[in-house]
Design a protein around this motif. Structure first.
Motif, PDB file in Angstrom:
ATOM      1  N   LEU A  75       0.864  -1.175   0.000  1.00 31.81           N
ATOM      2  CA  LEU A  75       0.000   0.000   0.000  1.00 31.81           C
ATOM      3  C   LEU A  75       0.901   1.225   0.000  1.00 31.81           C
ATOM      4  O   LEU A  75       1.723   1.378   0.908  1.00 31.81           O
ATOM      5  CB  LEU A  75      -0.907  -0.008   1.229  1.00 31.81           C
ATOM      6  N   LYS A  86      -0.492   8.284  -9.201  1.00 37.62           N
ATOM      7  CA  LYS A  86      -1.248   7.075  -8.875  1.00 37.62           C
ATOM      8  C   LYS A  86      -1.022   6.011  -9.941  1.00 37.62           C
ATOM      9  O   LYS A  86      -0.836   4.826  -9.629  1.00 37.62           O
ATOM     10  CB  LYS A  86      -2.738   7.402  -8.760  1.00 37.62           C
ATOM     11  N   ASP A  95      -0.886  -2.304  -4.508  1.00 38.23           N
ATOM     12  CA  ASP A  95      -2.249  -2.814  -4.419  1.00 38.23           C
ATOM     13  C   ASP A  95      -3.259  -1.735  -4.066  1.00 38.23           C
ATOM     14  O   ASP A  95      -4.449  -1.889  -4.304  1.00 38.23           O
ATOM     15  CB  ASP A  95      -2.311  -3.927  -3.366  1.00 38.23           C
ATOM     16  N   ASP A  96      -2.778  -0.647  -3.487  1.00 33.94           N
ATOM     17  CA  ASP A  96      -3.656   0.469  -3.153  1.00 33.94           C
ATOM     18  C   ASP A  96      -2.796   1.705  -2.945  1.00 33.94           C
ATOM     19  O   ASP A  96      -1.567   1.614  -2.870  1.00 33.94           O
ATOM     20  CB  ASP A  96      -4.477   0.166  -1.896  1.00 33.94           C
ATOM     21  N   TYR A  97      -3.449   2.868  -2.819  1.00 32.65           N
ATOM     22  CA  TYR A  97      -2.754   4.135  -2.816  1.00 32.65           C
ATOM     23  C   TYR A  97      -3.520   5.079  -1.902  1.00 32.65           C
ATOM     24  O   TYR A  97      -4.677   5.387  -2.173  1.00 32.65           O
ATOM     25  CB  TYR A  97      -2.739   4.675  -4.255  1.00 32.65           C
ATOM     26  N   VAL A  98      -2.914   5.546  -0.813  1.00 33.00           N
ATOM     27  CA  VAL A  98      -3.560   6.459   0.118  1.00 33.00           C
ATOM     28  C   VAL A  98      -2.784   7.769   0.158  1.00 33.00           C
ATOM     29  O   VAL A  98      -1.566   7.778   0.296  1.00 33.00           O
ATOM     30  CB  VAL A  98      -3.631   5.858   1.538  1.00 33.00           C
ATOM     31  N   GLU A 106      -9.445   4.870   7.779  1.00 31.55           N
ATOM     32  CA  GLU A 106      -9.500   4.475   6.369  1.00 31.55           C
ATOM     33  C   GLU A 106      -8.298   3.609   6.013  1.00 31.55           C
ATOM     34  O   GLU A 106      -8.411   2.631   5.268  1.00 31.55           O
ATOM     35  CB  GLU A 106      -9.534   5.698   5.452  1.00 31.55           C
ATOM     36  N   LEU A 107      -7.141   3.962   6.560  1.00 34.33           N
ATOM     37  CA  LEU A 107      -5.941   3.166   6.316  1.00 34.33           C
ATOM     38  C   LEU A 107      -6.152   1.730   6.788  1.00 34.33           C
ATOM     39  O   LEU A 107      -5.800   0.777   6.086  1.00 34.33           O
ATOM     40  CB  LEU A 107      -4.748   3.793   7.031  1.00 34.33           C
ATOM     41  N   PHE A 109      -9.002   0.126   7.096  1.00 40.48           N
ATOM     42  CA  PHE A 109      -9.960  -0.539   6.205  1.00 40.48           C
ATOM     43  C   PHE A 109      -9.257  -1.031   4.942  1.00 40.48           C
ATOM     44  O   PHE A 109      -9.511  -2.140   4.467  1.00 40.48           O
ATOM     45  CB  PHE A 109     -11.088   0.418   5.816  1.00 40.48           C
ATOM     46  N   ARG A 110      -8.375  -0.197   4.408  1.00 44.10           N
ATOM     47  CA  ARG A 110      -7.690  -0.554   3.168  1.00 44.10           C
ATOM     48  C   ARG A 110      -6.688  -1.691   3.398  1.00 44.10           C
ATOM     49  O   ARG A 110      -6.536  -2.570   2.550  1.00 44.10           O
ATOM     50  CB  ARG A 110      -7.003   0.675   2.568  1.00 44.10           C
ATOM     51  N   ALA A 113      -8.680  -4.829   3.591  1.00 41.53           N
ATOM     52  CA  ALA A 113      -9.189  -5.224   2.270  1.00 41.53           C
ATOM     53  C   ALA A 113      -8.104  -5.901   1.440  1.00 41.53           C
ATOM     54  O   ALA A 113      -8.354  -6.902   0.764  1.00 41.53           O
ATOM     55  CB  ALA A 113      -9.734  -3.998   1.531  1.00 41.53           C
ATOM     56  N   ILE A 114      -6.887  -5.365   1.490  1.00 40.80           N
ATOM     57  CA  ILE A 114      -5.779  -5.967   0.742  1.00 40.80           C
ATOM     58  C   ILE A 114      -5.480  -7.369   1.277  1.00 40.80           C
ATOM     59  O   ILE A 114      -5.303  -8.321   0.514  1.00 40.80           O
ATOM     60  CB  ILE A 114      -4.509  -5.090   0.837  1.00 40.80           C
TER      61      ILE A 114
END
Length: 223
Positions: A75, A86, A95-98, A106-107, A109-110, A113-114
């Protein structure tokens, strides 16, 4: 479950560490890419949270290394929010981008999810005595009875239940649940602890929250 946090900003590392540990993860820290790669020889993290802008090897290059090394979930955490940044992050294999500033919840949660996508999700139920604390549904079960707690109370209970009979300092609990920048009265914590105590008493007399004067609180299982 171990998570590797790579960021040259000590404050960001501390914030992320507090949130992750509060959710039950073990955190490994590195301030730059080469240190992170060296840690992989000793540790086996399930996921890496990587800052893009670091001295030396940047986060994009580190992501490529992590992916080629053992296809580790990544992440990216960065102040850059432009579409091209991005795109570059996802092309590197993230896999994700914050984007900073970010909401700590939120971090989490992400991250969850990953880990689910990779089949590495941590156990979502904590057992203490007769209590079953479900982090997925935010419910507390005791036999056939179910208790729904407000979010802050539930987060406090999860932290205390993650290590029964271990004392958590008041300052640590405030930081994990209300954040490092919280400037309110710490009586808020006392009020929330009292409410949790009152709720638990309706479920069982085998688990209680104990006040350690001058230090903090612990969740105690009574045999």
């Amino acid at each position: 479950m171990k998570i590797l946090v790579v960021d040259d900003d000590n404050k960001i590392r501390s914030l992320v560490k507090i949130q992750l540990e509060g959710a039950g993860y073990e955190v490994i820290q590195a301030s730059e890419a080469m240190e992170a790669l060296a840690l992989l020889e000793e540790e086996n993290p399930a996921l890496a949270i990587v800052d893009v802008m670091m001295p030396g090897m940047d986060g994009f290059a580190l992501t490529e290394e992590l992916k080629s090394f053992r296809d580790m979930p990544v992440l990216l955490l960065t102040a850059k929010g432009a579409l091209e940044d991005k795109e570059r992050g996802f092309r590197a294999g993230s896999d994700d981008y914050v984007v900073k500033p970010f909401e700590p919840k939120e971090l989490l949660f992400r991250v969850a999810a990953i880990l689910r996508r990779y089949g590495k999700e941590a156990g979502s139920v904590i057992s203490v005595g007769p209590l079953q604390i479900d982090k997925g549904s935010y419910e507390v079960h005791c036999g056939k009875r179910t208790l729904l707690l407000p979010l802050k109370e539930f987060e406090l209970l999860v932290i205390l239940a993650s290590r029964p009979n271990v004392v958590f300092e008041r300052e640590l609990l405030l930081a994990r649940v209300w954040g490092l920048e919280y400037e309110g009265d710490d009586r808020t914590l006392s009020v929330h602890i009292k409410r949790i105590r009152d709720r638990l008493e309706t479920l069982t007399d085998q688990v209680r929250i104990v006040t350690v004067r001058g230090v903090g609180y612990k969740l105690e299982e009574i045999s």
